[in-house]
Scaffold this motif. Structure first.
Motif, PDB file in Angstrom:
ATOM      1  N   GLY A  45       0.798  -1.227   0.000  1.00 34.32           N
ATOM      2  CA  GLY A  45       0.000   0.000   0.000  1.00 34.32           C
ATOM      3  C   GLY A  45       0.824   1.267   0.000  1.00 34.32           C
ATOM      4  N   ASN A  46       2.075   1.205   0.462  1.00 30.19           N
ATOM      5  CA  ASN A  46       2.960   2.376   0.461  1.00 30.19           C
ATOM      6  C   ASN A  46       4.016   2.300  -0.634  1.00 30.19           C
ATOM      7  N   GLU A  47       3.858   1.385  -1.569  1.00 34.19           N
ATOM      8  CA  GLU A  47       4.766   1.244  -2.713  1.00 34.19           C
ATOM      9  C   GLU A  47       4.701   2.515  -3.563  1.00 34.19           C
ATOM     10  N   LEU A  48       5.852   2.996  -4.010  1.00 36.25           N
ATOM     11  CA  LEU A  48       5.891   4.201  -4.839  1.00 36.25           C
ATOM     12  C   LEU A  48       5.038   4.072  -6.103  1.00 36.25           C
ATOM     13  N   LEU A  49       4.984   2.883  -6.661  1.00 36.42           N
ATOM     14  CA  LEU A  49       4.241   2.680  -7.901  1.00 36.42           C
ATOM     15  C   LEU A  49       2.866   2.036  -7.675  1.00 36.42           C
ATOM     16  N   ARG A  50       2.361   2.105  -6.462  1.00 36.29           N
ATOM     17  CA  ARG A  50       1.100   1.442  -6.141  1.00 36.29           C
ATOM     18  C   ARG A  50      -0.024   1.843  -7.090  1.00 36.29           C
ATOM     19  N   ASP A  51      -0.194   3.137  -7.326  1.00 33.34           N
ATOM     20  CA  ASP A  51      -1.282   3.591  -8.197  1.00 33.34           C
ATOM     21  C   ASP A  51      -1.140   3.026  -9.606  1.00 33.34           C
ATOM     22  N   ARG A  52       0.084   2.992 -10.085  1.00 35.86           N
ATOM     23  CA  ARG A  52       0.339   2.472 -11.435  1.00 35.86           C
ATOM     24  C   ARG A  52       0.081   0.969 -11.501  1.00 35.86           C
ATOM     25  N   VAL A  53       0.482   0.250 -10.459  1.00 36.19           N
ATOM     26  CA  VAL A  53       0.263  -1.193 -10.404  1.00 36.19           C
ATOM     27  C   VAL A  53      -1.239  -1.495 -10.332  1.00 36.19           C
ATOM     28  N   GLU A  54      -1.942  -0.747  -9.506  1.00 41.48           N
ATOM     29  CA  GLU A  54      -3.384  -0.953  -9.387  1.00 41.48           C
ATOM     30  C   GLU A  54      -4.087  -0.658 -10.715  1.00 41.48           C
ATOM     31  N   GLU A  55      -3.712   0.435 -11.362  1.00 41.03           N
ATOM     32  CA  GLU A  55      -4.321   0.772 -12.652  1.00 41.03           C
ATOM     33  C   GLU A  55      -4.066  -0.336 -13.678  1.00 41.03           C
ATOM     34  N   TYR A  56      -2.851  -0.850 -13.716  1.00 31.63           N
ATOM     35  CA  TYR A  56      -2.490  -1.934 -14.628  1.00 31.63           C
ATOM     36  C   TYR A  56      -3.399  -3.139 -14.408  1.00 31.63           C
ATOM     37  N   GLY A  64     -11.061  -8.222 -19.531  1.00 35.83           N
ATOM     38  CA  GLY A  64     -11.495  -9.610 -19.411  1.00 35.83           C
ATOM     39  C   GLY A  64     -10.391 -10.578 -19.050  1.00 35.83           C
ATOM     40  N   LYS A  65      -9.224 -10.049 -18.670  1.00 37.00           N
ATOM     41  CA  LYS A  65      -8.114 -10.936 -18.288  1.00 37.00           C
ATOM     42  C   LYS A  65      -8.339 -11.444 -16.866  1.00 37.00           C
ATOM     43  N   ASN A  66      -7.805 -12.628 -16.592  1.00 33.30           N
ATOM     44  CA  ASN A  66      -7.917 -13.236 -15.273  1.00 33.30           C
ATOM     45  C   ASN A  66      -6.814 -12.674 -14.384  1.00 33.30           C
ATOM     46  N   VAL A  67      -7.168 -11.643 -13.609  1.00 33.29           N
ATOM     47  CA  VAL A  67      -6.202 -10.943 -12.764  1.00 33.29           C
ATOM     48  C   VAL A  67      -6.741 -10.880 -11.342  1.00 33.29           C
ATOM     49  N   GLU A  68      -5.889 -11.274 -10.395  1.00 30.77           N
ATOM     50  CA  GLU A  68      -6.204 -11.109  -8.981  1.00 30.77           C
ATOM     51  C   GLU A  68      -5.259 -10.057  -8.423  1.00 30.77           C
ATOM     52  N   TYR A  69      -5.821  -9.010  -7.834  1.00 32.46           N
ATOM     53  CA  TYR A  69      -5.050  -7.895  -7.287  1.00 32.46           C
ATOM     54  C   TYR A  69      -5.133  -7.957  -5.768  1.00 32.46           C
ATOM     55  N   VAL A  70      -3.970  -7.964  -5.108  1.00 33.87           N
ATOM     56  CA  VAL A  70      -3.920  -8.002  -3.649  1.00 33.87           C
ATOM     57  C   VAL A  70      -2.993  -6.889  -3.180  1.00 33.87           C
ATOM     58  N   GLU A  71      -3.525  -6.032  -2.326  1.00 39.92           N
ATOM     59  CA  GLU A  71      -2.742  -4.919  -1.780  1.00 39.92           C
ATOM     60  C   GLU A  71      -2.560  -5.118  -0.283  1.00 39.92           C
ATOM     61  N   PHE A  72      -1.335  -4.941   0.185  1.00 39.50           N
ATOM     62  CA  PHE A  72      -1.018  -5.061   1.603  1.00 39.50           C
ATOM     63  C   PHE A  72      -0.839  -3.660   2.178  1.00 39.50           C
ATOM     64  N   GLU A  73      -1.838  -3.236   2.909  1.00 43.29           N
ATOM     65  CA  GLU A  73      -1.863  -1.888   3.471  1.00 43.29           C
ATOM     66  C   GLU A  73      -0.628  -1.617   4.323  1.00 43.29           C
ATOM     67  N   GLY A  74      -0.052  -0.436   4.125  1.00 39.34           N
ATOM     68  CA  GLY A  74       1.079   0.015   4.934  1.00 39.34           C
ATOM     69  C   GLY A  74       2.426  -0.580   4.557  1.00 39.34           C
ATOM     70  N   GLN A  75       2.482  -1.412   3.528  1.00 45.03           N
ATOM     71  CA  GLN A  75       3.736  -2.074   3.166  1.00 45.03           C
ATOM     72  C   GLN A  75       4.453  -1.355   2.024  1.00 45.03           C
ATOM     73  N   SER A  86       8.733 -13.706   8.282  1.00 53.44           N
ATOM     74  CA  SER A  86       7.684 -13.019   9.030  1.00 53.44           C
ATOM     75  C   SER A  86       6.304 -13.572   8.687  1.00 53.44           C
ATOM     76  N   HIS A  87       5.339 -13.206   9.488  1.00 55.56           N
ATOM     77  CA  HIS A  87       3.951 -13.607   9.262  1.00 55.56           C
ATOM     78  C   HIS A  87       3.462 -13.107   7.904  1.00 55.56           C
ATOM     79  N   ILE A  88       3.774 -11.872   7.561  1.00 53.72           N
ATOM     80  CA  ILE A  88       3.285 -11.303   6.301  1.00 53.72           C
ATOM     81  C   ILE A  88       3.927 -11.991   5.098  1.00 53.72           C
ATOM     82  N   SER A  89       5.202 -12.345   5.201  1.00 51.01           N
ATOM     83  CA  SER A  89       5.854 -13.083   4.109  1.00 51.01           C
ATOM     84  C   SER A  89       5.220 -14.452   3.929  1.00 51.01           C
ATOM     85  N   ASN A  90       4.901 -15.092   5.031  1.00 55.50           N
ATOM     86  CA  ASN A  90       4.219 -16.381   4.969  1.00 55.50           C
ATOM     87  C   ASN A  90       2.848 -16.220   4.313  1.00 55.50           C
TER      88      ASN A  90
END
Length: 106
Positions: A45-56, A64-75, A86-90
């Motif tokens: 969620g704090n990635e410099l390119l987060r907005d660009r990645v989300e838009e992509y 219609g592409k099969n895309v799953e988007y997962v954002e980790f808040e504060g990371q 760590s727990h988050i890496s797992n």
């Protein structure tokens, strides 16, 4: 700051519209016509390119592409490799495992 990173990673004279940097840009092939395998997009969620990645990811979904988007808040960028035990890496590894198993029969 992002412009500096792009200049460092692209060839001399190239812009952020180069197909490797902007797969949805004017110089890129039309992705509507490209067959893509299922895609898991993970971003902090704090990635410099987060907005660009989300838009992509969202634009690919809209095509219609099969895309799953997962954002980790504060990371930040690379958050799951900074502390690989760590727990988050797992959690990220479990997401990847589930995604692969879910899409391996396609």
């Amino acid at each position: 700051m992002l412009d500096r990173f792009w200049r460092l990673s692209m060839g001399e004279g190239e812009t952020r519209d180069h197909p490797l940097a902007n797969p949805l840009g004017p110089k890129s092939p039309r992705l509507e016509e490209v067959g893509l395998e299922p895609m898991l997009v993970i971003v902090g969620g704090n990635e410099l390119l987060r907005d660009r990645v989300e838009e992509y990811a969202m634009r690919l979904k809209d095509m219609g592409k099969n895309v799953e988007y997962v954002e980790f808040e504060g990371q930040q960028h690379g958050f799951f490799t900074n502390d690989p035990y760590s727990h988050i890496s797992n959690h990220v590894l479990q997401l990847i495992k589930r995604f692969i198993l879910q899409n391996s029969s396609n």
